[in-house]
Design a protein around this motif. Structure first.
Motif, PDB file in Angstrom:
ATOM      1  N   ARG A  19       0.830  -1.203   0.000  1.00 18.97           N
ATOM      2  CA  ARG A  19       0.000   0.000   0.000  1.00 18.97           C
ATOM      3  C   ARG A  19       0.863   1.250   0.000  1.00 18.97           C
ATOM      4  NH1 ARG A  19      -2.714  -1.254   4.085  1.00 18.97           N
ATOM      5  NH2 ARG A  19      -4.480  -2.166   2.963  1.00 18.97           N
ATOM      6  N   ALA A  45      -9.944   5.450  -8.289  1.00 22.74           N
ATOM      7  CA  ALA A  45     -10.497   4.148  -7.901  1.00 22.74           C
ATOM      8  C   ALA A  45      -9.658   3.512  -6.797  1.00 22.74           C
ATOM      9  CB  ALA A  45     -10.568   3.238  -9.121  1.00 22.74           C
ATOM     10  N   TRP A  46      -8.336   3.608  -6.930  1.00 22.03           N
ATOM     11  CA  TRP A  46      -7.444   3.055  -5.894  1.00 22.03           C
ATOM     12  C   TRP A  46      -7.649   3.794  -4.575  1.00 22.03           C
ATOM     13  CZ3 TRP A  46      -3.511   5.406  -3.087  1.00 22.03           C
ATOM     14  CH2 TRP A  46      -2.708   4.548  -2.321  1.00 22.03           C
ATOM     15  N   ASP A  48     -10.321   5.259  -3.488  1.00 14.87           N
ATOM     16  CA  ASP A  48     -11.623   4.949  -2.873  1.00 14.87           C
ATOM     17  C   ASP A  48     -11.743   3.481  -2.478  1.00 14.87           C
ATOM     18  OD1 ASP A  48     -12.360   7.573  -3.261  1.00 14.87           O
ATOM     19  OD2 ASP A  48     -13.320   7.186  -5.202  1.00 14.87           O
ATOM     20  N   GLU A  49     -10.771   2.695  -2.854  1.00 13.46           N
ATOM     21  CA  GLU A  49     -10.837   1.249  -2.606  1.00 13.46           C
ATOM     22  C   GLU A  49     -10.841   0.925  -1.118  1.00 13.46           C
ATOM     23  OE1 GLU A  49      -7.516  -1.901  -3.441  1.00 13.46           O
ATOM     24  OE2 GLU A  49      -8.553  -1.452  -5.321  1.00 13.46           O
ATOM     25  N   ASN A  53      -5.789   3.213   1.985  1.00 10.97           N
ATOM     26  CA  ASN A  53      -5.107   3.749   0.802  1.00 10.97           C
ATOM     27  C   ASN A  53      -5.024   5.270   0.874  1.00 10.97           C
ATOM     28  OD1 ASN A  53      -4.976   1.141  -0.063  1.00 10.97           O
ATOM     29  ND2 ASN A  53      -6.383   1.379  -1.790  1.00 10.97           N
TER      30      ASN A  53
END
Length: 323
Positions: A19, A45-46, A48-49, A53
């Motif tokens: 991460r 997108a990453w 909000d994953e 993150n």
């Protein structure tokens, strides 16, 4: 009853490491110009994953910002240039060879070694005798060069600080050159410090004459128990009383400061530290510090600064950032 927090397993550690690696990668890519829309969408997108993150990215962004600000404010680090890599393998190999050689040359203090006759390392404060019988003690990370002829004795302080006890020789004046400052001994013992922004001269026995190269001012006579400071940026000089024990505390491995700026303390710490210590911003650099510090004990001094100034420190390899 003792409660133990369970240690994260290997899978969790690997996930956390990945991460942070992803966060650093996205941080670098987001700073590039002309980033494709698809890559921007992939980053969102990453992000909000998972909440982890976003926290990892914010931490990387904060640390990168502080490191860049600190490095930009430090001349020794701001002047460092990274050579762009070529796509052609033969050229790349040549550049890498030159880069490695150049880096090693600078890391091993090659430029200064070419100029100096005597140098001290970060953990050294050597005392040595010159050919005329005069003795010199160097502070850590200091360097001098000698120029002795039949008519004069000149020592150039190229870096750092040195204490001189001058042997009498009526036919050959003894002069120390520190930048644009020339200190001529009058049968004396004195200390010269070539700082980042100023040159300090403290006299512990007899007197010296201080002249500035290219200046119209008459030489300044400084006597035992006095200290002269030349500010290079403003080209001004001041003289006042000095406590020899305090001024020469460095010879005992101490730094005694009374309402001194943090920038001065960090400058002295860097003489004894094999990496580099920088301050995150100019306002913090002007914060005031008092006390007697074991200047070679970097960890102890950092703890003192953290407690006295309510600052924090971050380590990035050999770099320490005070913020």
């Amino acid at each position: 009853m003792i409660l133990r927090t369970p240690m994260p397993g290997r899978r969790a550690i690997r996930a956390q490491r990945k991460r942070h690696e992803d966060a650093a990668g996205w941080l670098l890519r987001n700073r590039e110009t002309g980033q494709p829309a698809a890559e921007k969408a992939a980053f969102r997108a990453w992000l909000d994953e998972a909440p982890e993150n976003r926290r990892a990215y914010e931490a990387a962004e904060q640390l990168m910002g502080e490191a860049r600000t600190a490095i930009a404010s430090d001349p020794a680090l701001a002047d460092f240039e990274v050579k762009p890599r070529s796509a052609a393998k033969p050229v790349l190999g040549t550049l890498l060879t030159l880069a490695v050689a150049g880096t090693l040359f600078i890391a091993l203090d090659g430029p200064m070694r070419l100029r100096a006759d005597t140098m001290s390392g970060t953990g050294e404060m050597p005392v040595f005798t010159l050919t005329d019988g005069s003795t010199v003690q160097l502070n850590a990370s200091s360097a001098v060069a000698y120029d002795y002829t039949a008519g004069h004795r000149t020592v150039r302080l190229l870096r750092g600080q040195a204490y001189f006890e001058v042997a009498r020789d009526a036919t050959r004046p003894f002069t120390v050159e520190a930048g644009s400052t020339r200190v001529t001994a009058l049968g004396t013992a004195f200390d010269v410090r070539l700082g980042d922004t100023e040159t300090d001269v403290t006299v512990t026995h007899n007197a010296v004459l201080i002249a500035l190269e290219g200046a119209d001012q008459a030489p300044l006579r400084v006597t035992q128990g006095e200290r002269a400071v030349y500010q290079r940026s403003t080209e001004t000089r001041q003289i006042g009383p000095s406590d020899g024990l305090t001024a020469l505390a460095w010879r005992r491995g101490q730094l005694v400061v009374d309402n001194a700026p943090l920038s001065h303390v960090v400058e002295e710490m860097n003489r004894h530290f094999s990496g580099r210590i920088v301050i995150a911003n100019g306002e913090l650099a002007r914060r005031r510090v008092s006390g007697t510090l074991a200047i070679a004990d970097t960890n102890a001094v950092l703890i003192h600064l953290e407690q006295a100034l309510r600052v924090t420190t971050n380590r990035i390899g050999p770099l320490i950032i005070i913020r």
